[in-house]
Design an enzyme around this catalytic site. Structure first.
Site, PDB file in Angstrom:
ATOM      1  CG  ASP A 125      -1.948   1.105   1.176  1.00  0.00           C
ATOM      2  OD1 ASP A 125      -2.331   1.505   0.059  1.00  0.00           O
ATOM      3  OD2 ASP A 125      -2.393   1.551   2.237  1.00  0.00           O
ATOM      4  CE1 TYR A 127      -0.926   8.942   3.702  1.00  0.00           C
ATOM      5  CE2 TYR A 127       1.195  10.073   3.813  1.00  0.00           C
ATOM      6  CZ  TYR A 127      -0.121   9.941   4.226  1.00  0.00           C
ATOM      7  OH  TYR A 127      -0.616  10.804   5.173  1.00  0.00           O
ATOM      8  CG  HIS A 132      -5.091  10.855   2.162  1.00  0.00           C
ATOM      9  ND1 HIS A 132      -6.193  10.840   2.991  1.00  0.00           N
ATOM     10  CD2 HIS A 132      -4.201   9.954   2.689  1.00  0.00           C
ATOM     11  CE1 HIS A 132      -5.985   9.977   3.969  1.00  0.00           C
ATOM     12  NE2 HIS A 132      -4.792   9.430   3.820  1.00  0.00           N
ATOM     13  NE  ARG A 141       3.591  15.907   9.878  1.00  0.00           N
ATOM     14  CZ  ARG A 141       3.012  15.038   9.048  1.00  0.00           C
ATOM     15  NH1 ARG A 141       2.515  13.910   9.513  1.00  0.00           N
ATOM     16  NH2 ARG A 141       2.934  15.291   7.754  1.00  0.00           N
ATOM     17  CD  GLU A 198      -6.617   4.754   4.066  1.00  0.00           C
ATOM     18  OE1 GLU A 198      -6.219   5.356   5.085  1.00  0.00           O
ATOM     19  OE2 GLU A 198      -5.873   4.048   3.355  1.00  0.00           O
ATOM     20  CD  GLU A 200      -5.489   2.934  -0.745  1.00  0.00           C
ATOM     21  OE1 GLU A 200      -4.581   2.341  -1.358  1.00  0.00           O
ATOM     22  OE2 GLU A 200      -5.546   3.002   0.496  1.00  0.00           O
ATOM     23  CG  ASP A 232      -5.789  -0.510   2.626  1.00  0.00           C
ATOM     24  OD1 ASP A 232      -6.080  -1.650   3.007  1.00  0.00           O
ATOM     25  OD2 ASP A 232      -4.708   0.034   2.877  1.00  0.00           O
ATOM     26  NE  ARG A 236      -8.682   7.031   8.643  1.00  0.00           N
ATOM     27  CZ  ARG A 236      -7.850   7.039   7.620  1.00  0.00           C
ATOM     28  NH1 ARG A 236      -6.555   6.898   7.825  1.00  0.00           N
ATOM     29  NH2 ARG A 236      -8.306   7.169   6.393  1.00  0.00           N
ATOM     30  CD  GLN A 239      -3.430   4.525  10.361  1.00  0.00           C
ATOM     31  OE1 GLN A 239      -4.578   4.346   9.974  1.00  0.00           O
ATOM     32  NE2 GLN A 239      -2.471   4.927   9.561  1.00  0.00           N
ATOM     33  CE1 TYR A 243       2.112   7.801  12.737  1.00  0.00           C
ATOM     34  CE2 TYR A 243       0.492   7.808  14.522  1.00  0.00           C
ATOM     35  CZ  TYR A 243       1.387   8.486  13.701  1.00  0.00           C
ATOM     36  OH  TYR A 243       1.564   9.834  13.852  1.00  0.00           O
ATOM     37  CE  LYS A 252      -4.575   1.303   5.855  1.00  0.00           C
ATOM     38  NZ  LYS A 252      -5.610   2.144   5.228  1.00  0.00           N
ATOM     39  CB  THR A 256      -7.457  -4.693   1.484  1.00  0.00           C
ATOM     40  OG1 THR A 256      -6.594  -4.219   2.515  1.00  0.00           O
ATOM     41  CG2 THR A 256      -7.296  -3.815   0.249  1.00  0.00           C
ATOM     42  CB  THR A 349      -6.398   7.975   0.729  1.00  0.00           C
ATOM     43  OG1 THR A 349      -6.382   6.916   1.685  1.00  0.00           O
ATOM     44  CG2 THR A 349      -7.774   8.609   0.697  1.00  0.00           C
ATOM     45  CD  GLU A 363      -8.433  13.006   3.057  1.00  0.00           C
ATOM     46  OE1 GLU A 363      -7.889  13.849   2.313  1.00  0.00           O
ATOM     47  OE2 GLU A 363      -8.614  11.821   2.725  1.00  0.00           O
TER      48      GLU A 363
END
Length: 416
Positions: A125, A127, A132, A141, A198, A200, A232, A236, A239, A243, A252, A256, A349, A363
């Protein structure tokens, strides 16, 4: 070698104008027939089994590669696949259709056929959706740049769980895991409260490599069979806690979902377009020339248990991906890791720039602060609830026809 079906071609099999599966598509999938597996294609609402065509001498493929174990069916070069599509086109676009016996042997209504997941040898997978990644950076952040320093230099990815790749319409059981609340609380174990999707795209490999070999960027697409839609799923809250520092794990790996029909690069080639400008310039082994992306329109539909119909909650396009499929594969192989036929790669995503084009609940609801309202019932959704049914659709559209992927759908079941 590649084979693109003429835009004005038609089939003797009936095809509705808005179908995802005109004669120009000719995708491949695995039909489960009486407990065994058989390679098939689809035209309109008709599934065409390839085994009877091989026995009748209408296609030249070895019957052992068309029936039996799932892994065998995906060990194929792009050139072989183009030749097979050419032969299928000659038979399915002919003015003289099959005789009654052959029709009975190989033509089935799509609604009556159970499709199966091709055996996945590995699941990777990425990113590669820059919008996203930027949104997630802004959420988690806020006092730093949204993208980490490596993002524009390499396709960030991780190795997922191949055994939990499931076919469309297979239910998804709400996963359990450790979550943590406030900083001074101990973690607890239980069902996720923040189940998410997600949006994808994914591609399958038909050829592998030996350990130590790399894949030049200009050869990457030649190892691909074609593309599927990928959901996928993500927990959350699980995670967030697990993570760091090694990345996604249990949040995750529980499921899928993929669409059952693999759409070939030949079928998608008329819809190639240039993707986003890559700045700064990428290193030479990732430098791709020409239109590297595909104009695939994508939409997400949500239907709650109380609603009588699904509601579109997002529309976007695969052109929003920053890194192309070829770049993803070239990067994966750049350290000499051996690739295998049946490897499945997901894009990450895909989100647009506008709020109604985001590719996840995270999102769309902005971490639950802006719930989605179900217009029919007035319900609100911050994340997915038990009984919700989620559907992805995807297609390329030209003036004469569309080439589509069908749907990938799943209903959320309560935790066990």
């Amino acid at each position: 070698m590649s084979f693109v079906v003429p835009t004005d071609a038609t089939s003797w099999i009936e095809v509705e104008p808005e179908s995802d599966f005109p004669i120009q598509n000719l995708p491949f999938g695995i039909a489960e027939i009486g407990g065994s597996f058989e390679l098939a294609t689809r035209v309109g609402e008709t599934v065409v089994l390839l085994g009877p065509l091989a026995r009748a001498g209408l296609i030249t493929w070895d019957e052992e590669r068309l029936m039996g174990s799932k892994p065998t069916m995906l060990q194929v070069s792009a050139e072989e696949l183009s030749s097979l599509r050419m032969e299928l086109f000659a038979q399915l676009s002919s003015e003289k259709p099959f005789d009654a016996l052959l029709k009975a042997q190989c033509l089935l209504p799509a609604s009556m056929v159970q499709m199966a997941v091709p055996k996945v040898t590995a699941f990777i997978d990425f990113y590669s959706g820059i919008n996203h990644a930027s949104n997630v950076g802004r959420m988690f952040r806020p006092d730093q740049p949204p993208l980490l320093p490596n993002y524009r230099h390499l396709p960030v990815g991780y190795n997922g769980r191949a055994s939990s790749v499931i076919i469309s319409d297979q239910p998804v059981v709400r996963p359990k895991g450790q979550t943590k609340g406030a900083d001074d609380t101990a973690p607890t174990y239980g069902p996720t409260k923040e189940l998410d999707f997600e949006l994808e795209m994914g591609f399958y490999l038909g050829e592998g490599t030996e350990i130590g070999d790399t894949v030049p960027i200009e050869e990457a697409e030649s190892k691909m069979i074609g593309f599927v839609l990928v959901n996928d799923w993500s927990a959350r809250d699980v995670q967030r806690w697990e993570y760091q520092p090694l990345g996604p794990f249990l949040a995750k790996s529980f499921a899928t979902s993929i669409s059952p029909w693999i759409v070939t690069l030949d079928a998608l080639s008329p819809f190639r377009k240039q993707g986003p400008a890559q700045d700064p310039a990428v290193l030479p082994h990732l430098k791709q020339h020409g239109p590297e992306h595909f104009d695939i329109k994508l939409e997400v539909l949500l239907q709650t248990a109380k609603a009588s119909k699904p509601q579109v909650i997002s529309r976007t396009n695969a052109l929003e991906l920053y890194w192309s499929a070829a770049q993803q594969l070239a990067h994966q192989a750049s350290n000499g890791t051996p690739l295998e036929a049946g490897d499945l790669y997901a894009s990450g995503t895909i989100s647009g720039t506008e709020p109604d084009a985001f590719g996840s609940m995270l999102e769309l609801t902005w971490r639950g602060t802006k719930p989605i309202v179900i217009e029919e019932t007035g319900e609100e959704r911050k994340f997915l609830e038990d009984g919700d049914r989620l559907t992805f659709r995807g297609y390329c559209e030209g003036p004469e026809y569309r080439v589509g992927f069908g749907e990938v759908t799943a209903e959320i079941m309560p935790a066990q």
